[in-house]
Design a protein around this motif. Structure first.
Motif, short mmCIF file in Angstrom:
data_model
loop_
_atom_site.label_atom_id
_atom_site.label_comp_id
_atom_site.label_asym_id
_atom_site.label_seq_id
_atom_site.Cartn_x
_atom_site.Cartn_y
_atom_site.Cartn_z
N ALA A 168 0.84 -1.21 0.00
CA ALA A 168 0.00 0.00 0.00
C ALA A 168 0.87 1.25 0.00
O ALA A 168 0.52 2.27 -0.61
CB ALA A 168 -0.93 -0.01 1.21
N LEU A 172 0.56 4.50 -2.57
CA LEU A 172 0.39 5.89 -2.12
C LEU A 172 1.55 6.79 -2.55
O LEU A 172 1.38 8.00 -2.68
CB LEU A 172 0.24 5.92 -0.60
CG LEU A 172 -1.07 5.35 -0.07
CD1 LEU A 172 -1.01 5.20 1.45
CD2 LEU A 172 -2.24 6.23 -0.47
N HIS A 193 -2.60 -3.52 2.55
CA HIS A 193 -2.05 -2.85 3.72
C HIS A 193 -1.45 -3.91 4.65
O HIS A 193 -1.69 -5.12 4.50
CB HIS A 193 -3.15 -2.10 4.47
CG HIS A 193 -3.41 -0.72 3.92
ND1 HIS A 193 -2.59 0.34 4.17
CD2 HIS A 193 -4.42 -0.26 3.13
CE1 HIS A 193 -3.07 1.42 3.57
NE2 HIS A 193 -4.17 1.09 2.92
N CYS A 199 -8.13 -0.77 6.75
CA CYS A 199 -8.59 -1.27 5.46
C CYS A 199 -7.60 -2.31 4.94
O CYS A 199 -6.40 -2.23 5.19
CB CYS A 199 -8.71 -0.12 4.45
SG CYS A 199 -9.97 1.09 4.89
N GLU A 202 -5.26 -0.62 -0.48
CA GLU A 202 -5.28 0.75 -0.96
C GLU A 202 -5.40 0.72 -2.47
O GLU A 202 -4.72 -0.07 -3.14
CB GLU A 202 -4.00 1.49 -0.55
CG GLU A 202 -4.04 2.98 -0.78
CD GLU A 202 -4.89 3.73 0.23
OE1 GLU A 202 -5.52 4.75 -0.14
OE2 GLU A 202 -4.94 3.30 1.41
N ARG A 204 -5.79 3.17 -6.15
CA ARG A 204 -5.76 4.46 -6.85
C ARG A 204 -6.16 4.21 -8.30
O ARG A 204 -5.93 3.13 -8.84
CB ARG A 204 -4.38 5.12 -6.78
CG ARG A 204 -4.02 5.56 -5.38
CD ARG A 204 -2.64 6.20 -5.32
NE ARG A 204 -2.65 7.55 -5.90
CZ ARG A 204 -1.54 8.29 -6.03
NH1 ARG A 204 -0.36 7.78 -5.68
NH2 ARG A 204 -1.60 9.50 -6.53
N ALA A 242 -9.59 1.13 0.77
CA ALA A 242 -9.48 2.57 0.90
C ALA A 242 -9.09 3.15 -0.45
O ALA A 242 -8.25 2.59 -1.16
CB ALA A 242 -8.43 2.94 1.94
N GLN A 243 -9.70 4.27 -0.81
CA GLN A 243 -9.32 4.97 -2.04
C GLN A 243 -9.54 6.47 -1.84
O GLN A 243 -10.46 6.88 -1.13
CB GLN A 243 -10.11 4.47 -3.24
CG GLN A 243 -9.55 4.98 -4.57
CD GLN A 243 -10.31 4.48 -5.78
OE1 GLN A 243 -11.14 3.57 -5.68
NE2 GLN A 243 -10.05 5.06 -6.93
N THR A 245 -7.08 8.56 -0.73
CA THR A 245 -6.23 9.06 0.35
C THR A 245 -5.35 10.22 -0.11
O THR A 245 -5.25 11.25 0.58
CB THR A 245 -5.35 7.92 0.90
OG1 THR A 245 -6.19 6.82 1.28
CG2 THR A 245 -4.55 8.39 2.11
N ASP A 250 -11.73 10.08 1.91
CA ASP A 250 -11.72 8.88 2.75
C ASP A 250 -12.69 7.85 2.19
O ASP A 250 -13.58 7.37 2.90
CB ASP A 250 -12.09 9.21 4.20
CG ASP A 250 -11.03 10.05 4.89
OD1 ASP A 250 -9.85 9.71 4.76
OD2 ASP A 250 -11.39 11.05 5.55
N ARG A 252 -14.43 4.55 1.16
CA ARG A 252 -14.41 3.20 1.70
C ARG A 252 -15.33 2.32 0.85
O ARG A 252 -16.53 2.57 0.75
CB ARG A 252 -14.87 3.18 3.17
CG ARG A 252 -13.93 3.91 4.12
CD ARG A 252 -12.57 3.22 4.23
NE ARG A 252 -11.66 3.89 5.15
CZ ARG A 252 -10.74 4.78 4.79
NH1 ARG A 252 -10.63 5.14 3.51
NH2 ARG A 252 -9.93 5.32 5.68
#
Length: 278
Positions: A168, A172, A193, A199, A202, A204, A242-243, A245, A250, A252
């Motif tokens: 993750a 990020l 993660h 979560c 992650e 994107r 999670a996306q 960030t 936030d 979910r």
């Protein structure tokens, strides 16, 4: 000039301004394709939708989905946000607890689960990624080869080049060259993660071909990732992604694989209610 009820919904969040917004035009009969596209370009959101009477006897409503650059056959967060707006304006499903949406990709079932809704991931095709293209995408993302554990084309209406990364933290840290990506593909990144994180993964999504450099929270991509990675044993049958960030969102996304069906869901909240004159 005609007037239409309008709702702007934040999706994959229960806190306004922390998810992914979708503009929803209700009872959009009478709007031409050109007007729909013009309005979607004007809102400049990743998607704008138009609720219409169904032409299928099985459906509760028909949905058309536009990005600033064109129409999509299916998209995830517009599906959930439009369902939320339809229910909020008094829509009553034919079957309690289930809404059936008709869109260009076909019929999509939406499960009503308390404060959340979840769509049944539509059929998805996937295939290998050409090595030369993958090399160009990695270069545009600044990713060394050892950070990419798997790559697949994922297509459930929108077509994504999906990359499974090593962590993750790597997801990020990516700083994409959006100009380079724009001519290559819509690219999605996912990685796990550490254990016991809030979560499981992650995500994107870089969507330059439709005019949005990075999408805050992406239902269709999460659906395709789930179908691919659960089937291959990389992810559990139930998890939260999670996306957003890096965009100070936030998002979910709740994934639940139930038999042969992958459900992709989350909360939605209406932020703007009003009237459109067009």
């Amino acid at each position: 000039m005609n007037r239409f009820d309008f709702t702007q919904v934040d999706v994959f969040t229960d806190t306004p301004l922390r998810g992914n917004p979708v503009a929803v035009v209700h009872a959009a009969v009478g709007l031409s394709d050109a007007q729909m596209q013009d309005f979607a370009r004007w809102t400049n959101l990743s998607e704008t939708t138009f609720l219409l009477p169904p032409t299928s006897a099985e459906a509760d409503y028909r949905l058309r989905i536009f990005t600033p650059g064109g129409e999509l056959p299916f998209a995830g967060h517009p599906t959930l946000g439009s369902c939320h707006a339809w229910l909020e304006r008094g829509g009553v499903p034919r079957t309690p607890g289930r809404v059936v949406q008709q869109c260009a990709h076909g019929l999509v079932t939406i499960r009503l689960d308390g404060a959340r809704t979840a769509f049944a991931a539509p059929p998805m095709t996937r295939g290998p990624v050409d090595a030369a293209l993958l090399e160009k995408v990695r270069a545009a993302l600044g990713l060394p080869a050892d950070k990419v554990h798997a790559a697949q084309w994922l297509d459930n209406g929108p077509k994504w080049l999906g990359l499974l990364l090593d962590s993750a933290a790597t997801v990020l840290a990516v700083e994409p060259d959006h100009a380079a990506l724009k001519s290559l593909a819509k690219v999605g990144l996912i990685a796990r993660h550490a254990a016991h994180a809030p979560c499981a993964v992650e995500v994107r999504a870089f969507a330059d071909p439709v005019g949005i450099p990075e999408d805050p929270v992406t239902g269709s991509l999460n659906a395709s990732f789930a179908q691919w990675l659960i089937a291959e044993g990389h992810l559990p049958r139930r998890y939260v992604a999670a996306q957003g960030t890096r965009l100070e969102r936030d998002g979910r996304v709740h994934v639940d694989s139930d038999g042969d069906t992958v459900w992709v869901g989350g909360a939605s909240v209406s932020c703007i209610r009003g009237e459109l004159s067009l």
